[in-house]
Design an enzyme around this catalytic site. Structure first.
Site, PDB file in Angstrom:
ATOM      1  N   GLY A 174       2.630   0.691   5.318  1.00  0.00           N
ATOM      2  CA  GLY A 174       3.434  -0.099   6.257  1.00  0.00           C
ATOM      3  C   GLY A 174       3.484  -1.564   5.858  1.00  0.00           C
ATOM      4  NE  ARG A 221       3.581   5.044   6.515  1.00  0.00           N
ATOM      5  CZ  ARG A 221       2.714   4.077   6.855  1.00  0.00           C
ATOM      6  NH1 ARG A 221       1.511   4.049   6.327  1.00  0.00           N
ATOM      7  NH2 ARG A 221       3.052   3.149   7.718  1.00  0.00           N
ATOM      8  CG  ASP A 265      -5.738   6.240   3.550  1.00  0.00           C
ATOM      9  OD1 ASP A 265      -7.001   6.273   3.593  1.00  0.00           O
ATOM     10  OD2 ASP A 265      -5.018   6.882   4.325  1.00  0.00           O
ATOM     11  CE  LYS A 270      -0.629  -2.583   4.035  1.00  0.00           C
ATOM     12  NZ  LYS A 270       0.203  -1.360   4.103  1.00  0.00           N
ATOM     13  CB  THR A 271      -3.650  -3.013   7.274  1.00  0.00           C
ATOM     14  OG1 THR A 271      -3.448  -2.536   8.602  1.00  0.00           O
ATOM     15  CG2 THR A 271      -5.098  -3.408   7.157  1.00  0.00           C
ATOM     16  CG  ASP A 275      -2.998  -0.903  11.694  1.00  0.00           C
ATOM     17  OD1 ASP A 275      -2.091  -1.327  12.434  1.00  0.00           O
ATOM     18  OD2 ASP A 275      -2.876   0.108  10.976  1.00  0.00           O
ATOM     19  NE  ARG A 285       5.811  -1.618  10.579  1.00  0.00           N
ATOM     20  CZ  ARG A 285       5.895  -0.436   9.966  1.00  0.00           C
ATOM     21  NH1 ARG A 285       4.799   0.308   9.850  1.00  0.00           N
ATOM     22  NH2 ARG A 285       7.030   0.010   9.497  1.00  0.00           N
TER      23      ARG A 285
END
Lengths: 542, 542
Positions: A78, A142, A173, A199-200, A202, A421
């Site tokens: 993402g 992904r 991941d 990165k993320t 979340d 995002r």
């Protein structure tokens, strides 16, 4: 170009002083993330070449290597704000070191590596996309490069392109996948080395070295802005509870961060619910208590934040989901044969144990449908699709009726996710992404492989941030995935013994009854430093 | 105080030069809004005292009246950004004219007038709330003062408080109510006069004199920000259609404005659908064509904006809703007796005519449920509760399957609404709200009654804006509401012959296939003038 992007072009990124001159590595201890300790032997077996490396610090030196490097870069998973700045930092870092041969971007994620789909990145690309949000310079995807076939295809690609290094910008991941690639390429004696960049949005890729990922700050500032507008509406209209579910997958970092910014009446933290073994009905019951308490002081309104992954942390829901997944696999023929949804629901309920059956039948029909309708390719119930903000609202309504409560309760559900995002990166994420990119450039010319570019001491001004190279394998543990033990970088959940959570707990009782909602209206890109130079609360409270 | 509000305090509101000195009225023609012409006689009968007034312009004069005025002010209906500035402008306008006796605010909407719930407003209140979003200084509410009993209670309140004037800040219905109060108080020989101020984020209170309401700009800037972030996500992930429903009740002004800002692949405009008599399945079919067309150029993603009220404009859905409402009233006993929702659905379908029956049975189950479950106190189907963004997504999915289309289609639904109503006002709304308040102050001391404070020429800099007093009755028509003819200020819908809509049509084909999404990231409160001094596109294109 639109007026915003034009104005934002004038922003000058800041990055560590250390990276303003050529550097050399000074190797530190061999690090090992606490959570990974128990898996040392397994990881050594799986990553014989790249594991056991020591921490790389970067220290000043006289000159860069005279070599030119051919570098590939890919976005994985993402999007998160600051990604374009990672590429800008990497590119400009290599230029500053006089080490740039050519830089290619893989298109639409790791699939671009498998199928050798690339674009050559120029100084103009970099200049145009610097400080912009999104991953649209290259696109993302992904795919994972895991099967023998895909690993071979990836090796083919990097050989054909004669790459010296591949930089993978991704989450837990994707960085695991980067480690796998690093080991695989090394085992095939390819010159191509692999680096990861954390990165993320979340915030679930954190550990002793990785203080925060890029993208988290911008996303939480976007959500904080939206939630603060709603908070003001609550005080203006005084007739609704607003239940706001926030993106963030399993971990509650985003909900926690937004709560620390805006001060809602209640924020549910999945990890606390898990530690307390709270069931769904207990969580609902606590919310009903809150509603009744506020009602007694004349407040028939309020603000509740809900992390996306919450129901997965409730033991009774976990059990129900497990039983549902099992039953629908076991009796799949019978299940598929049932002509319509009402029949499927009553059929499924007969396959459940008493406790799960009761819970299932108590759920609103639309949630029952979501639970049995949407399953992932492995047959698992897709909990993330459940609109928890509505589920909790309905259940609070129901329990208030059962209690014959005098409290009025009307609720408005919200889900905020995608809009967080790809906003233009905040100063923090712009600086941070850029610094990660420049760190990667330095690690890369020093020949690092299987290492994550990390920037530490993020509470300080960017000039004082500390660039590091942390071996990817040092963050790895083994986890069962689809029935097989796999090496993974563990998702970092909210730790209830850390300062950020403790701060929430300290304020909890006051925020519940008084209304301390903060006006925020961010993210801000222009204006006084106290608005544009914010850093995540979780770093302030580190 | 939070950092944002502290920084924003430094913003200096701008307002018409005309209002910087004492003024006197110069009466113009007797205006009559085009849509109201046919009702001249009825309105004269209903408003014998306050109708037939002429337009008031304000011209410079030597000094204000020496009188001091006691003024009440009330927020009515949903909040809109700039409301606190109306109060600030009113207060500071009266102070500047040296005419302020006392100012009281009615609490939580018109109910505060009925029940005499007030707070005295001080200079400190005004200073603290100036340039802030929301209506939380007083709260708001949706009560109407219509029954004899409530009219008497309102008269009692203004008499007890010895008010000279009441300023009603509200939308179309609230300004209609203001006209009713003005006439009623005058008919009872009360000294209290009533003025209206045009508010609503929906933008549906517009006519020859009212160019726009306050609150519309801030709301659409908030939505434009969110939608622009999503647009960037679309280009980064390239795998979803995002269907975004936007608040705004019946009219499509908000969707149109956001589309003009962000340039989506498609914006549905309810008024166009109505003019073309497009049915639900035609609208879906057009969307499917768009999806297939984009798919052919490799684009399996896109951005579609949907106005909240859309389904009410489709002739087939209108018919269905009418038949449903009728049937459920006619057979209410039988309907209530049906034990569960599936039974109710099949029962209801038997009461419908063939065409409506087919449409009803084709709808997804959850929409069927929404249609028959949620009815307002008058038994009418509540169309606004239908999640149209999901309905359209599901129907597109279904039709693609029926067409055996090769196009991939995955969609993400969004609804943006409450977060747009209470953001801190943009410069435009801050200036506009304040100017409306100051206009009201001048009209009030000049003895106007039953008049709306209006500020015109909004494309110009605020100093050149034109303050006006427009008789409320000049905007009124008669409409059937709950079976009775009632005077109303007609909701202004999007006019397809106006420039703003024409601009959308001009771009439609290009935006559909190319991706011209604008980066926006607003609303902006700090930074260069081209970001902070924007005005609504609909005014630019007036």
């Amino acid at each position: 170009m639109d007026s915003f992007s034009l104005a934002r072009k004038k922003f000058e990124v800041r990055f560590p002083d250390t990276l303003k001159v050529p550097t050399r590595l000074s190797k530190g201890d061999t690090p090992e993330i606490v959570s990974a300790k128990n898996f040392r032997k397994d990881i050594k077996t799986l990553f014989p070449i790249t594991s056991g490396q020591s921490l790389s610090r970067l220290g000043e030196c006289e000159k860069s290597p005279s070599e030119k490097f051919r570098v590939g870069v890919v976005f994985s998973g993402g999007p998160a704000s600051g990604g374009h700045n990672v590429i800008a930092g990497l590119y400009e870092g290599l230029v500053a070191l006089d080490c740039l041969g050519e830089m290619v971007g893989f298109l639409n994620g790791p699939g671009g590596i498998i199928h050798n789909r690339t674009t050559v990145l120029s100084a103009t690309h970099v200049a145009d996309y610097k400080n912009t949000g999104g991953f649209d310079l290259l696109g993302s995807g992904r795919d994972k490069i895991e099967s023998d076939e895909h690993l071979k295809m990836a090796a083919n690609t990097v050989s054909k392109l004669e790459l010296d290094a591949l930089v993978v910008i991704g989450g837990d991941d994707s960085n695991t996948n980067a480690a796998v690639l690093a080991e695989y390429f090394a085992s095939k004696d390819l010159k191509n080395r692999v680096l990861g960049v954390p990165k993320t949005i979340d915030g679930d890729l954190q550990n002793e070295y990785v203080e925060m990922t890029f993208g988290f700050h911008t996303a939480t500032q976007v959500y904080a802005g939206q939630v603060s507008h709603i908070a003001r509406d609550i005080l203006s209209s005084r007739k609704y509870y607003h239940f706001v579910r926030l993106m963030g997958r399993a971990a509650s970092h985003i909900a926690q961060e937004v709560a620390l910014n805006i001060k809602p009446n209640k924020v549910l933290i999945s990890e606390e619910i898990y530690e307390n073994k709270s069931t769904l009905s207990q969580v609902v019951s606590d919310l009903v208590d809150l509603v009744e308490k506020r009602s007694k002081s004349g407040k028939e309104y309020g603000l509740v934040l809900i992390p996306e992954g919450i129901v997965e942390f409730m033991p009774d829901v976990q059990l129900l989901i497990a039983e549902l997944s099992d039953a629908m696999s076991k009796y799949s023929e019978e299940f598929e044969a049932a002509s319509e949804i009402t029949k499927k629901i009553s059929l499924v309920s007969t396959w459940l144990q008493a406790q799960s059956k009761e819970l299932f039948l108590d759920l609103p029909k639309s949630v029952q449908e979501q639970l049995i309708a949407d399953r992932d390719p492995h047959g698992n119930v897709q909990v993330s699709k459940i609109e928890t903000e509505k589920l909790l609202g309905w259940m609070v309504e129901t329990e208030l009726k059962e209690r014959k409560s005098a409290s009025k309760f009307n609720f408005q559900p919200h889900f905020f996710g995608y809009e967080g995002r790809c906003a233009p990166p905040t100063n923090f994420d712009a600086n941070y992404g850029y610094s990660l990119g420049r760190t990667a450039a330095h690690l890369l010319v020093q020949g690092c492989n299987g290492v994550m570019a990390v920037v530490a001491s993020l509470q300080n001004p960017p000039e004082k941030w500390q660039p590091l190279g942390v071996p990817l394998t040092s963050m790895m543990a083994l986890e069962k995935r689809h029935g097989k033990m796999k090496p993974v970088i563990k998702k970092a959940l909210v730790e209830t013994n850390r300062k950020a959570f403790q701060e929430l707990k300290r304020q909890e009782a006051v925020w519940a009854v008084e209304d301390h909602y903060t006006v925020f209206a961010g993210p801000h890109y222009f204006g006084p430093s106290e608005l544009v130079d914010l850093i995540p609360k979780i770093l302030e409270l580190r």
